[in-house]
Design a protein around this motif. Sequence first.
Motif, PDB file in Angstrom:
ATOM      1  N   MET A 107       0.844  -1.173   0.000  1.00 40.34           N
ATOM      2  CA  MET A 107       0.000   0.000   0.000  1.00 40.34           C
ATOM      3  C   MET A 107       0.890   1.237   0.000  1.00 40.34           C
ATOM      4  SD  MET A 107      -3.371   0.846   2.408  1.00 40.34           S
ATOM      5  CE  MET A 107      -3.137  -0.529   3.434  1.00 40.34           C
ATOM      6  N   THR A 108       0.556   2.221  -0.871  1.00 42.60           N
ATOM      7  CA  THR A 108       1.331   3.452  -0.904  1.00 42.60           C
ATOM      8  C   THR A 108       0.923   4.337   0.260  1.00 42.60           C
ATOM      9  OG1 THR A 108      -0.297   4.549  -2.308  1.00 42.60           O
ATOM     10  CG2 THR A 108       1.495   3.384  -3.424  1.00 42.60           C
ATOM     11  N   ASN A 109       1.687   5.388   0.492  1.00 42.55           N
ATOM     12  CA  ASN A 109       1.366   6.333   1.544  1.00 42.55           C
ATOM     13  C   ASN A 109       0.780   7.576   0.895  1.00 42.55           C
ATOM     14  OD1 ASN A 109       1.143   7.573   3.968  1.00 42.55           O
ATOM     15  ND2 ASN A 109       3.339   7.827   4.317  1.00 42.55           N
ATOM     16  N   PRO A 110      -0.552   7.627   0.685  1.00 39.91           N
ATOM     17  CA  PRO A 110      -1.165   8.739  -0.023  1.00 39.91           C
ATOM     18  C   PRO A 110      -1.068  10.047   0.756  1.00 39.91           C
ATOM     19  CG  PRO A 110      -2.847   7.266   0.812  1.00 39.91           C
ATOM     20  CD  PRO A 110      -1.520   6.651   1.133  1.00 39.91           C
ATOM     21  N   ASP A 111      -1.069  11.142   0.014  1.00 35.68           N
ATOM     22  CA  ASP A 111      -1.039  12.474   0.601  1.00 35.68           C
ATOM     23  C   ASP A 111      -2.478  12.903   0.887  1.00 35.68           C
ATOM     24  OD1 ASP A 111      -0.767  15.125   1.288  1.00 35.68           O
ATOM     25  OD2 ASP A 111       0.047  15.759  -0.644  1.00 35.68           O
ATOM     26  N   PRO A 112      -2.885  12.975   2.169  1.00 33.35           N
ATOM     27  CA  PRO A 112      -4.264  13.315   2.479  1.00 33.35           C
ATOM     28  C   PRO A 112      -4.644  14.748   2.091  1.00 33.35           C
ATOM     29  CG  PRO A 112      -2.990  13.128   4.496  1.00 33.35           C
ATOM     30  CD  PRO A 112      -2.094  12.720   3.352  1.00 33.35           C
ATOM     31  N   ALA A 113      -3.657  15.569   1.736  1.00 31.35           N
ATOM     32  CA  ALA A 113      -3.944  16.927   1.318  1.00 31.35           C
ATOM     33  C   ALA A 113      -4.125  17.036  -0.199  1.00 31.35           C
ATOM     34  CB  ALA A 113      -2.821  17.859   1.769  1.00 31.35           C
ATOM     35  N   ALA A 114      -3.810  15.975  -0.920  1.00 37.75           N
ATOM     36  CA  ALA A 114      -3.906  16.011  -2.382  1.00 37.75           C
ATOM     37  C   ALA A 114      -5.370  16.116  -2.805  1.00 37.75           C
ATOM     38  CB  ALA A 114      -3.285  14.753  -2.972  1.00 37.75           C
ATOM     39  N   PRO A 115      -5.645  16.948  -3.814  1.00 33.12           N
ATOM     40  CA  PRO A 115      -7.020  17.012  -4.333  1.00 33.12           C
ATOM     41  C   PRO A 115      -7.439  15.645  -4.884  1.00 33.12           C
ATOM     42  CG  PRO A 115      -5.695  18.843  -5.163  1.00 33.12           C
ATOM     43  CD  PRO A 115      -4.757  17.884  -4.463  1.00 33.12           C
ATOM     44  N   VAL A 116      -8.623  15.214  -4.521  1.00 34.97           N
ATOM     45  CA  VAL A 116      -9.096  13.891  -4.909  1.00 34.97           C
ATOM     46  C   VAL A 116      -9.087  13.728  -6.427  1.00 34.97           C
ATOM     47  CG1 VAL A 116     -11.097  12.341  -4.870  1.00 34.97           C
ATOM     48  CG2 VAL A 116     -10.440  13.581  -2.804  1.00 34.97           C
ATOM     49  N   ALA A 117      -9.449  14.780  -7.158  1.00 39.00           N
ATOM     50  CA  ALA A 117      -9.531  14.708  -8.623  1.00 39.00           C
ATOM     51  C   ALA A 117      -8.179  14.440  -9.270  1.00 39.00           C
ATOM     52  CB  ALA A 117     -10.125  15.999  -9.175  1.00 39.00           C
ATOM     53  N   GLU A 118      -7.086  14.659  -8.544  1.00 40.87           N
ATOM     54  CA  GLU A 118      -5.748  14.449  -9.089  1.00 40.87           C
ATOM     55  C   GLU A 118      -5.169  13.081  -8.735  1.00 40.87           C
ATOM     56  OE1 GLU A 118      -3.229  17.707  -7.945  1.00 40.87           O
ATOM     57  OE2 GLU A 118      -4.604  19.194  -8.782  1.00 40.87           O
ATOM     58  N   LEU A 119      -5.883  12.299  -7.936  1.00 42.35           N
ATOM     59  CA  LEU A 119      -5.358  11.015  -7.483  1.00 42.35           C
ATOM     60  C   LEU A 119      -5.563   9.923  -8.517  1.00 42.35           C
ATOM     61  CD1 LEU A 119      -6.619  10.976  -3.789  1.00 42.35           C
ATOM     62  CD2 LEU A 119      -4.325  11.516  -4.612  1.00 42.35           C
ATOM     63  N   GLY A 120      -4.565   9.082  -8.657  1.00 39.12           N
ATOM     64  CA  GLY A 120      -4.706   7.880  -9.459  1.00 39.12           C
ATOM     65  C   GLY A 120      -5.520   6.867  -8.673  1.00 39.12           C
ATOM     66  N   TYR A 121      -5.868   5.778  -9.353  1.00 43.02           N
ATOM     67  CA  TYR A 121      -6.710   4.770  -8.709  1.00 43.02           C
ATOM     68  C   TYR A 121      -6.073   4.214  -7.438  1.00 43.02           C
ATOM     69  CZ  TYR A 121      -9.152   0.507  -7.674  1.00 43.02           C
ATOM     70  OH  TYR A 121      -9.839  -0.479  -7.016  1.00 43.02           O
ATOM     71  N   GLU A 122      -4.820   3.791  -7.519  1.00 35.36           N
ATOM     72  CA  GLU A 122      -4.178   3.161  -6.370  1.00 35.36           C
ATOM     73  C   GLU A 122      -4.058   4.114  -5.193  1.00 35.36           C
ATOM     74  OE1 GLU A 122      -3.037   2.914  -9.485  1.00 35.36           O
ATOM     75  OE2 GLU A 122      -3.217   0.768  -9.907  1.00 35.36           O
ATOM     76  N   ALA A 123      -3.708   5.364  -5.464  1.00 32.50           N
ATOM     77  CA  ALA A 123      -3.580   6.346  -4.384  1.00 32.50           C
ATOM     78  C   ALA A 123      -4.935   6.605  -3.733  1.00 32.50           C
ATOM     79  CB  ALA A 123      -2.988   7.647  -4.919  1.00 32.50           C
ATOM     80  N   ALA A 124      -5.988   6.736  -4.548  1.00 31.68           N
ATOM     81  CA  ALA A 124      -7.329   6.968  -4.003  1.00 31.68           C
ATOM     82  C   ALA A 124      -7.789   5.758  -3.190  1.00 31.68           C
ATOM     83  CB  ALA A 124      -8.311   7.272  -5.132  1.00 31.68           C
ATOM     84  N   ARG A 125      -7.540   4.559  -3.713  1.00 33.75           N
ATOM     85  CA  ARG A 125      -7.942   3.334  -3.008  1.00 33.75           C
ATOM     86  C   ARG A 125      -7.208   3.214  -1.681  1.00 33.75           C
ATOM     87  NH1 ARG A 125      -5.304  -1.153  -5.624  1.00 33.75           N
ATOM     88  NH2 ARG A 125      -3.691  -0.374  -4.250  1.00 33.75           N
TER      89      ARG A 125
END
Length: 82
Positions: free
Chosen positions: A1-19
């Motif tokens: 599992m990647t460590n997603p940036d919780p501040a990143a805009p959702v519309a800019e996230l790839g599938y894996e990061a959003a998941r």
Amino acid sequence: MTNPDPAAPVAELGYEAARDELVRVVHALESGGASLEESLALWERGNALADRCEEWLQGAKARLDAARASGPAATAQEAGQA
């Protein structure tokens, strides 16, 4: 599992990061340690993340459907109908 940036805009996230972030949000909500305000913010972020994942999955399905429609089987089927 990647460590997603919780501040990143959702519309800019790839599938894996959003998941991956959605999994983190669900775990945070299930733990029950957040205040009501934090829980509402997590819920809203989770809904947005789930929608983003659905967008990616629908896009992938459309691409697969298009590839199937233009693939060799579709060409052979069209030739048989002509």
